[in-house]
Design a protein around this motif. Structure first.
Motif, PDB file in Angstrom:
ATOM      1  N   ARG A   1       0.833  -1.209   0.000  1.00 42.51           N
ATOM      2  CA  ARG A   1       0.000   0.000   0.000  1.00 42.51           C
ATOM      3  C   ARG A   1       0.871   1.263   0.000  1.00 42.51           C
ATOM      4  NH1 ARG A   1      -2.469  -2.865   4.237  1.00 42.51           N
ATOM      5  NH2 ARG A   1      -1.607  -1.364   5.720  1.00 42.51           N
ATOM      6  N   LEU A   2       1.947   1.240   0.773  1.00 41.07           N
ATOM      7  CA  LEU A   2       2.821   2.408   0.839  1.00 41.07           C
ATOM      8  C   LEU A   2       3.510   2.656  -0.495  1.00 41.07           C
ATOM      9  CD1 LEU A   2       4.014   4.617   2.637  1.00 41.07           C
ATOM     10  CD2 LEU A   2       5.796   3.009   3.326  1.00 41.07           C
ATOM     11  N   THR A   3       3.866   1.602  -1.205  1.00 39.36           N
ATOM     12  CA  THR A   3       4.507   1.756  -2.510  1.00 39.36           C
ATOM     13  C   THR A   3       3.568   2.432  -3.505  1.00 39.36           C
ATOM     14  OG1 THR A   3       5.840  -0.229  -2.113  1.00 39.36           O
ATOM     15  CG2 THR A   3       5.616   0.518  -4.395  1.00 39.36           C
ATOM     16  N   LYS A   4       2.314   2.012  -3.520  1.00 41.85           N
ATOM     17  CA  LYS A   4       1.341   2.631  -4.435  1.00 41.85           C
ATOM     18  C   LYS A   4       1.167   4.109  -4.135  1.00 41.85           C
ATOM     19  CE  LYS A   4      -1.343  -1.592  -5.268  1.00 41.85           C
ATOM     20  NZ  LYS A   4      -2.684  -2.243  -5.126  1.00 41.85           N
ATOM     21  N   HIS A   5       1.094   4.449  -2.858  1.00 42.13           N
ATOM     22  CA  HIS A   5       0.904   5.859  -2.498  1.00 42.13           C
ATOM     23  C   HIS A   5       2.123   6.702  -2.868  1.00 42.13           C
ATOM     24  CE1 HIS A   5      -0.181   9.423  -0.189  1.00 42.13           C
ATOM     25  NE2 HIS A   5       1.045   9.387   0.325  1.00 42.13           N
ATOM     26  N   VAL A   6       3.317   6.188  -2.563  1.00 44.10           N
ATOM     27  CA  VAL A   6       4.526   6.973  -2.804  1.00 44.10           C
ATOM     28  C   VAL A   6       4.764   7.152  -4.297  1.00 44.10           C
ATOM     29  CG1 VAL A   6       7.027   7.004  -2.497  1.00 44.10           C
ATOM     30  CG2 VAL A   6       5.562   6.313  -0.619  1.00 44.10           C
ATOM     31  N   THR A   7       4.542   6.120  -5.095  1.00 46.44           N
ATOM     32  CA  THR A   7       4.744   6.240  -6.535  1.00 46.44           C
ATOM     33  C   THR A   7       3.720   7.179  -7.184  1.00 46.44           C
ATOM     34  OG1 THR A   7       3.432   4.207  -6.804  1.00 46.44           O
ATOM     35  CG2 THR A   7       5.839   3.993  -6.778  1.00 46.44           C
ATOM     36  N   GLN A   8       2.545   7.295  -6.597  1.00 43.04           N
ATOM     37  CA  GLN A   8       1.531   8.201  -7.148  1.00 43.04           C
ATOM     38  C   GLN A   8       1.767   9.649  -6.741  1.00 43.04           C
ATOM     39  OE1 GLN A   8      -2.290   6.707  -5.953  1.00 43.04           O
ATOM     40  NE2 GLN A   8      -2.240   4.954  -7.348  1.00 43.04           N
ATOM     41  N   HIS A   9       2.129   9.866  -5.462  1.00 46.90           N
ATOM     42  CA  HIS A   9       2.261  11.230  -4.943  1.00 46.90           C
ATOM     43  C   HIS A   9       3.714  11.682  -4.796  1.00 46.90           C
ATOM     44  CE1 HIS A   9      -2.063  11.300  -4.042  1.00 46.90           C
ATOM     45  NE2 HIS A   9      -1.909  10.066  -3.589  1.00 46.90           N
ATOM     46  N   GLY A  10       4.660  10.745  -4.786  1.00 45.58           N
ATOM     47  CA  GLY A  10       6.060  11.106  -4.702  1.00 45.58           C
ATOM     48  C   GLY A  10       6.523  11.598  -3.349  1.00 45.58           C
TER      49      GLY A  10
ATOM     50  N   LEU B   1      12.548   6.909  -7.688  1.00 40.96           N
ATOM     51  CA  LEU B   1      12.564   7.508  -6.358  1.00 40.96           C
ATOM     52  C   LEU B   1      13.606   6.802  -5.499  1.00 40.96           C
ATOM     53  CD1 LEU B   1       8.708   7.737  -5.784  1.00 40.96           C
ATOM     54  CD2 LEU B   1      10.210   9.588  -6.511  1.00 40.96           C
ATOM     55  N   ALA B   2      14.022   7.492  -4.447  1.00 44.36           N
ATOM     56  CA  ALA B   2      15.023   6.942  -3.535  1.00 44.36           C
ATOM     57  C   ALA B   2      14.633   7.277  -2.109  1.00 44.36           C
ATOM     58  CB  ALA B   2      16.410   7.499  -3.858  1.00 44.36           C
ATOM     59  N   ALA B   3      14.645   6.267  -1.228  1.00 45.36           N
ATOM     60  CA  ALA B   3      14.345   6.481   0.195  1.00 45.36           C
ATOM     61  C   ALA B   3      15.570   7.054   0.885  1.00 45.36           C
ATOM     62  CB  ALA B   3      13.935   5.156   0.840  1.00 45.36           C
ATOM     63  N   GLN B   4      15.356   8.080   1.701  1.00 46.53           N
ATOM     64  CA  GLN B   4      16.444   8.756   2.393  1.00 46.53           C
ATOM     65  C   GLN B   4      16.553   8.268   3.833  1.00 46.53           C
ATOM     66  OE1 GLN B   4      18.414  10.779   0.527  1.00 46.53           O
ATOM     67  NE2 GLN B   4      17.059  10.160  -1.144  1.00 46.53           N
ATOM     68  N   ALA B   5      17.686   8.616   4.480  1.00 49.27           N
ATOM     69  CA  ALA B   5      17.944   8.159   5.851  1.00 49.27           C
ATOM     70  C   ALA B   5      16.992   8.781   6.862  1.00 49.27           C
ATOM     71  CB  ALA B   5      19.390   8.474   6.238  1.00 49.27           C
ATOM     72  N   ASP B   6      16.396   9.935   6.545  1.00 50.73           N
ATOM     73  CA  ASP B   6      15.459  10.577   7.474  1.00 50.73           C
ATOM     74  C   ASP B   6      14.023  10.125   7.273  1.00 50.73           C
ATOM     75  OD1 ASP B   6      15.106  11.713   5.021  1.00 50.73           O
ATOM     76  OD2 ASP B   6      15.074  13.797   5.723  1.00 50.73           O
ATOM     77  N   GLY B   7      13.808   9.138   6.404  1.00 52.59           N
ATOM     78  CA  GLY B   7      12.465   8.614   6.179  1.00 52.59           C
ATOM     79  C   GLY B   7      11.702   9.254   5.048  1.00 52.59           C
ATOM     80  N   THR B   8      12.261  10.266   4.408  1.00 45.65           N
ATOM     81  CA  THR B   8      11.597  10.908   3.282  1.00 45.65           C
ATOM     82  C   THR B   8      11.947  10.195   1.982  1.00 45.65           C
ATOM     83  OG1 THR B   8      13.435  12.469   3.043  1.00 45.65           O
ATOM     84  CG2 THR B   8      11.587  13.132   4.449  1.00 45.65           C
ATOM     85  N   VAL B   9      11.267  10.584   0.917  1.00 45.08           N
ATOM     86  CA  VAL B   9      11.498  10.003  -0.403  1.00 45.08           C
ATOM     87  C   VAL B   9      11.739  11.137  -1.387  1.00 45.08           C
ATOM     88  CG1 VAL B   9      10.479   8.677  -2.281  1.00 45.08           C
ATOM     89  CG2 VAL B   9      10.121   7.955   0.061  1.00 45.08           C
ATOM     90  N   THR B  10      12.825  11.041  -2.147  1.00 53.61           N
ATOM     91  CA  THR B  10      13.165  12.052  -3.139  1.00 53.61           C
ATOM     92  C   THR B  10      13.395  11.384  -4.485  1.00 53.61           C
ATOM     93  OG1 THR B  10      15.512  11.896  -2.575  1.00 53.61           O
ATOM     94  CG2 THR B  10      14.198  13.554  -1.399  1.00 53.61           C
TER      95      THR B  10
END
Length: 427
Positions: free
Chosen positions: A272-281, A318-327
């Motif tokens: 579920r998290l993958t779908k959300h992150v890929t849609q909204h970034g 996209l790439a997951a960062q050490a602080d929990g964000t995605v860029t």
């Protein structure tokens, strides 16, 4: 049960006071002598206690997961010191101390809730016997004795005698039907809570005795509630049924939003998290950032579901960062910048033309044979012929038999087309 409840008589006064305060609120709505007013007061007491126990519940989750991760090490210690119980216990305590884990932390909510449970049992037992207790005076005592839930008095039990039930203005059949339904619901809710914990929120990659113990508890607890439930008053059954329903909902929330690593619930959550992150970034919640941060920190120690999550982000650019964000990944950012630069320079590139190479004029047959130029020839032709004239002695060398009368420069020329100037590298 009465003897155990009497040990917690010191807490009966605050428990009775809380029930009376809620009774005032619900009595104004449903009537002071109704079972709904007293029953909802008990439900509200449970909700208030469980809200206060939320910090302990969080500790219980952390302790349970820590115990699961320590199971392989505990198994090694048991096998290594299976003939030395004292050394085995010392190594176990050392392991708990190093990992900061306390086995009793998983039992904290139950231990903390037990005094309130027995205090409520003590209050309802006093109401059944017609005794004032805590802040419940004679008027409230009579109101509580007349309160019925679906025809069953709050103080009646499954094994209450006919005379006891008649004294509470009720029917023994109604009491047994209501208590039996509550006992079944209480046991079923307990079984479902334990089952969803075992089937969805357990690390399937670790097979330890701890999992076998949990499976046993999945069947032991419902049976225990069914056996003990026949000795509980209706009010206590309401209390315990509300507690089980609250625990079930709380457990469902944890499984859905903060699953155990390596479990089926984590696989569904990361999907579920993958779908959300890929849609909204981007990551939307703080809890999601905490989970992504933990996944990044694991590095090569990620499990199968976590690796799939990271790979899915990489495929989406996209790439997951050490602080929990995605860029956005570096490759995608570079591609976008190159696309922008190319779009800005398309017009200039289209109008710019490469310089066309100047072709020499066509020579006549006599010019090709003599290697000379006419007076009207272009100077560019002379320049193109310069490499051929750089070594005039090459034409004066004796020819081999059968090679013909043409010179080496003449033999390299084509008959039907213009002479292509030779490169200095071919000279």
């Amino acid at each position: 049960m009465d003897t155990i409840a009497s040990l917690f008589s010191f807490i009966t006064w605050p428990v009775s006071w809380v029930i009376v305060q809620f009774h005032k609120v619900y009595g104004a709505i449903f009537g002071p002598d109704t079972g709904w007013a007293w029953g909802l007061s008990i439900v509200s007491l449970v909700i208030l206690i469980r809200i206060c126990l939320i910090p302990l519940f969080v500790k219980q989750i952390k302790a349970t997961r820590a115990m699961q991760t320590l199971q392989p090490e505990m198994k090694k210690i048991q096998e290594r010191y299976k003939n030395d119980r004292q050394r085995q216990s010392e190594e176990m305590m050392k392991l708990y101390k190093e990992s900061g884990t306390n086995p009793l932390s998983s039992c904290l909510p139950i231990l903390a809730q037990s005094p309130f449970f027995f205090a409520l049992y003590h209050v309802l037992a006093a109401i059944a016997s017609g005794k004032k207790i805590g802040v419940i005076d004679a008027g409230l005592l009579e109101s509580a004795r007349n309160a019925h839930i679906f025809g069953a008095p709050l103080a009646a039990k499954f094994f209450s005698s006919e005379s006891q039930v008649s004294a509470l203005n009720a029917s023994l059949t109604d009491v047994r039907i209501v208590t039996a339904i509550m006992i079944v619901m209480m046991s079923a809710s307990q079984f479902y809570t334990q089952r969803q914990l075992m089937t969805k929120n357990v690390d399937t990659t670790v097979k330890t005795p701890f999992m076998q113990q949990q499976k046993m508890l999945m069947y032991v607890f419902p049976i225990m509630f069914a056996v003990l439930g026949v000795n509980f008053p209706v009010g206590v059954l309401i209390y315990w049924l509300t507690t089980n329903v609250w625990t079930m909902g709380q457990q469902m929330y944890v499984i859905h939003n903060n699953p155990t690593p390596g479990s089926k619930a984590q696989a569904a959550y990361l999907e579920r998290l993958t779908k959300h992150v890929t849609q909204h970034g981007k990551i939307r919640r703080r809890s999601e950032k905490a989970i992504v941060k933990a996944i990044v920190a694991k590095g090569r120690d990620r499990n199968e579901f976590e690796r799939k999550f990271v790979n899915a982000l990489n495929k989406a650019g996209l790439a997951a960062q050490a602080d929990g964000t995605v860029t956005k990944s570096v490759a995608q950012a570079t591609a976008q910048s190159e696309d922008g630069t190319a779009a800005g320079t398309t017009t200039a590139t289209a109008t710019a033309t490469a310089p066309r190479r100047q072709q020499p004029k066509r020579q006549s047959k006599s010019q090709r044979q003599t290697g000379g130029t006419k007076a009207g020839d272009s100077p560019s032709l002379e320049k193109s012929d310069a490499p051929q004239d750089a070594k005039p002695e090459a034409a004066e060398q004796p020819q081999k038999p059968g090679s013909g009368t043409r010179s080496k420069a003449q033999s390299g020329q084509r008959k039907g087309g213009p002479q292509r100037p030779k490169s200095p590298s071919k000279k």
